[in-house]
Design a protein around this motif. Structure first.
Motif, PDB file in Angstrom:
ATOM      1  N   MET A 181      45.075  68.628  58.296  1.00  0.00           N
ATOM      2  CA  MET A 181      44.401  67.350  58.407  1.00  0.00           C
ATOM      3  C   MET A 181      43.776  67.132  59.764  1.00  0.00           C
ATOM      4  SD  MET A 181      44.115  66.244  55.670  1.00  0.00           S
ATOM      5  CE  MET A 181      42.916  65.171  56.427  1.00  0.00           C
ATOM      6  N   LEU A 210      43.750  56.557  49.428  1.00  0.00           N
ATOM      7  CA  LEU A 210      43.378  57.847  48.841  1.00  0.00           C
ATOM      8  C   LEU A 210      41.993  57.760  48.191  1.00  0.00           C
ATOM      9  CD1 LEU A 210      44.420  60.673  48.479  1.00  0.00           C
ATOM     10  CD2 LEU A 210      45.595  59.954  46.401  1.00  0.00           C
ATOM     11  N   TRP A 238      39.280  57.559  50.867  1.00  0.00           N
ATOM     12  CA  TRP A 238      39.195  58.847  51.594  1.00  0.00           C
ATOM     13  C   TRP A 238      38.407  59.845  50.761  1.00  0.00           C
ATOM     14  CZ3 TRP A 238      40.968  60.425  56.445  1.00  0.00           C
ATOM     15  CH2 TRP A 238      40.866  61.808  56.695  1.00  0.00           C
ATOM     16  N   GLN A 239      38.771  59.904  49.461  1.00  0.00           N
ATOM     17  CA  GLN A 239      38.087  60.862  48.575  1.00  0.00           C
ATOM     18  C   GLN A 239      36.606  60.536  48.459  1.00  0.00           C
ATOM     19  OE1 GLN A 239      40.690  60.370  45.193  1.00  0.00           O
ATOM     20  NE2 GLN A 239      41.626  62.361  45.540  1.00  0.00           N
ATOM     21  N   TYR A 293      35.914  67.982  56.854  1.00  0.00           N
ATOM     22  CA  TYR A 293      36.663  66.992  56.065  1.00  0.00           C
ATOM     23  C   TYR A 293      36.298  67.051  54.591  1.00  0.00           C
ATOM     24  CZ  TYR A 293      38.948  65.003  60.089  1.00  0.00           C
ATOM     25  OH  TYR A 293      39.751  64.835  61.181  1.00  0.00           O
ATOM     26  N   ASN A 347      38.758  67.877  51.472  1.00  0.00           N
ATOM     27  CA  ASN A 347      38.785  66.968  50.337  1.00  0.00           C
ATOM     28  C   ASN A 347      38.648  67.732  49.020  1.00  0.00           C
ATOM     29  OD1 ASN A 347      38.946  64.304  49.440  1.00  0.00           O
ATOM     30  ND2 ASN A 347      36.720  64.124  49.269  1.00  0.00           N
ATOM     31  N   TYR A 391      44.930  66.002  51.447  1.00  0.00           N
ATOM     32  CA  TYR A 391      44.785  64.610  51.860  1.00  0.00           C
ATOM     33  C   TYR A 391      45.765  64.247  52.966  1.00  0.00           C
ATOM     34  CZ  TYR A 391      42.437  64.742  47.426  1.00  0.00           C
ATOM     35  OH  TYR A 391      41.625  65.095  46.405  1.00  0.00           O
ATOM     36  N   VAL A 413      51.205  66.909  52.741  1.00  0.00           N
ATOM     37  CA  VAL A 413      50.072  67.804  52.557  1.00  0.00           C
ATOM     38  C   VAL A 413      50.596  69.220  52.427  1.00  0.00           C
ATOM     39  CG1 VAL A 413      48.212  66.468  53.635  1.00  0.00           C
ATOM     40  CG2 VAL A 413      49.665  67.928  55.064  1.00  0.00           C
TER      41      VAL A 413
END
Ligand code: B12
Ligand code: SF4
Length: 448
Positions: free
Chosen positions: A16, A385, A388-389, A423, A427, A432, A437
């Motif tokens: 991450m 989540l 972020w996605q 990133y 993904n 994540y 993770v």
């Protein structure tokens, strides 16, 4: 005498953080505080695992709140072998009693004033359990960090600091409780640190990473520093306050001195949230104009965005990805609000009985550790989540990167390409930012 400085890094960050892309400053800087008759080495755990069998007289560990338990494990393992352990940094300074269960010594506050005493005690074999910095250092005559000790694996290595502290007082920030006030280093010494550096390649020589909280916190100082940096022809990155765009001369000088990329604490798109956390300097209505002001100079804008504030709802959070694209942020980094121990926010939420875990490993800004006001913990995690996605989805990433072609200079554009690409690829791989993770630990999403 052999001393090893360890920067603790837990596997919860694997994949991450761009852990090898830039070198932190703390370990090479602490190494420079030791006198030349001490054989000091440094070890960044994000680069390779620790060798617990090494021949060493003292282990010095630096760590942040989310890595505290891991840092204690490291300390325990060395102490079981009879090796002395000293710990310091933000979390150690705020919770020394906790640290002392695992270390022979704890350093409270900045190390500069204490180091001569610590080294003297160390050589006499009489380390004290607590060293507390009583005076704030004036930041004059600081040594050049020991870049020569850094592991070869780091891509960017030239980390420096020109200022400490921040003139602002945001409720969630650890800086206020640790580096109170705002101090600047003599510009001659900052320039010395920039010019005396020799990297292994062109990129390392070109890029300077300022690990300041707010490099433009004193505008006159920043202008003078930037003027002095212009002839050096470097490219630099720093965390800055968005209100600097109001000063056109400052913006011009920043650009002329080689500013390639900035990290702005945008935090929220709801003004009431910013008021609640005392981030008065951010005006949401001006965000788009402010980001354009950076783009007008070709500068890449990475923005920190936090969710979990009192005014946040599932609906308001869900709008963030579109707002990010609309205001023109080149790279969004979203975190979950975290009331780190010692902050004003921690006190407020403790008083309101909203903190439901003091498991510091969850204080990594990727997990809720308190009850938000208008949404549940589960909703906060799933909204996190979701956005972020969406933010790092291929279409949104491509749009951001392509918009940059017209706005950014070569270096900033390259930065955008690499960072957004990184990133987005994480993904796509389903990597994540939660504890858990790579399947190493249970996920916060499942746990609460
Ligand atoms: C660079 C940086 C990072 C880098 C590298 C971090 C690392 N662990 O290697 C990156 C971007 C990866 C990062 C990530 C995070 N960070 Co960060 N980061 C910083 C930043 C901007 C600069 C740190 C620095 O280089 N300072 C310069 C050195 C010289 O100062 P120093 O570290 O304070 O060291 C002095 C003293 O503390 C003391 N000292 C420190 N350690 C030791 C050890 C010993 C033995 C001794 C004797 C003395 C001593 O001596 C030094 C000289 O006086 C600070 C803000 C700041 N300006 O300090 C935030 C800061 C340290 N980060 C913070 C946080 C919360 C995080 C994250 C959890 C956020 C997130 N979710 O992404 C992660 C955790 C990552 C991790 N695995 O550790 C908080 C710390 C909160 C806390 N209570 O621990 C800070 C203060 C930011 C803030 N505004 O709140 N961070
Ligand atoms: S502006 Fe940034 S560094 Fe300064 S107090 Fe606020 S969050 Fe902390």
């Amino acid at each position: 005498m052999n001393v090893k400085i360890i920067n603790a890094w837990e596997s919860q960050y694997d994949g991450m953080e761009q852990s090898k892309s830039f070198a932190p400053l703390t370990a090479p800087y602490l190494a420079a505080l030791f006198p030349s008759d001490v054989n000091v080495t440094i070890h960044h755990e994000q680069i390779r695992p620790i060798d617990y069998d090494i021949d060493v007289d003292l282990i010095a560990i630096t760590f942040l709140i989310a890595n505290a338990y891991h840092a204690y494990e490291i300390a325990d393992r060395f102490r079981n072998r009879g090796v002395k352990v000293i710990m310091g940094g933000f979390h150690a300074s705020l919770l020394p009693e906790e640290v002392l269960k695992h270390a022979d010594s704890v350093v409270i506050g900045e190390a500069e004033n204490l180091f001569p005493i610590i080294i003297n005690d160390l050589k006499r074999g009489a380390l004290k359990s607590v060293y507390k910095s009583e005076n704030i250092h004036n930041l004059e005559n600081l040594p050049v960090p020991r870049y020569d000790l850094l592991e070869d694996d780091f891509v960017l290595t030239h980390s420096i600091q020109a200022t400490r502290g921040c003139p602002y007082k945001c409720e969630f920030c650890s800086i206020i409780s640790f580096n109170s006030g705002f101090r600047v280093r003599p510009i001659d010494e900052v320039i010395r640190d920039i010019t005396c550096y020799e990297g292994r390649n062109y990129l390392q020589n070109k890029m300077v990473l300022f690990w300041d909280n707010n490099l433009t916190g004193n505008k006159q100082y920043a202008k003078e520093l930037f003027r002095r940096m212009i002839p050096l022809k470097k490219r630099w990155f720093s965390q800055l306050s968005i209100d600097m765009v109001r000063d056109k001369e400052l913006m011009r000088l920043a650009a002329e001195s080689g500013c390639a990329s900035v990290f702005l604490g945008i935090e929220s798109f709801t003004q009431e949230n910013l008021k609640n956390i005392r981030k008065y300097q951010n005006k949401i209505a001006d965000y788009k104009k402010a980001i354009k002001a950076f783009h007008d100079f070709g500068i890449y804008v990475m923005a920190g965005i936090i969710i979990g504030f009192d005014e946040d709802t599932v609906e308001s959070i869900s709008k963030i990805p579109d707002i990010v694209q609309e205001v023109g942020i080149d790279m969004p980094f979203v975190s979950i609000l975290t009331p780190n121990y010692g902050t004003g926010l921690y006190e407020i939420y403790s008083r309101e009985n909203r903190i439901f875990t003091k498991d510091w490993s969850r204080y990594n800004a990727f997990n809720a550790v308190f009850h938000p006001k208008n949404i549940s913990v589960e909703e906060l995690h799933s909204s996190y989540l979701d956005i972020w996605q969406e933010l790092h989805s291929v279409p949104k990433t491509i749009t951001r990167v392509f918009k940059g072609i017209h706005k950014l200079w070569f270096w900033p554009f390259l930065w955008s390409l690499v960072e957004n690409g990184y990133y987005s690829s994480q993904n796509v791989m389903g990597n994540y930012p939660f504890i858990g993770v790579n399947g190493k630990k249970d996920t916060a999403v499942n746990k609460y």
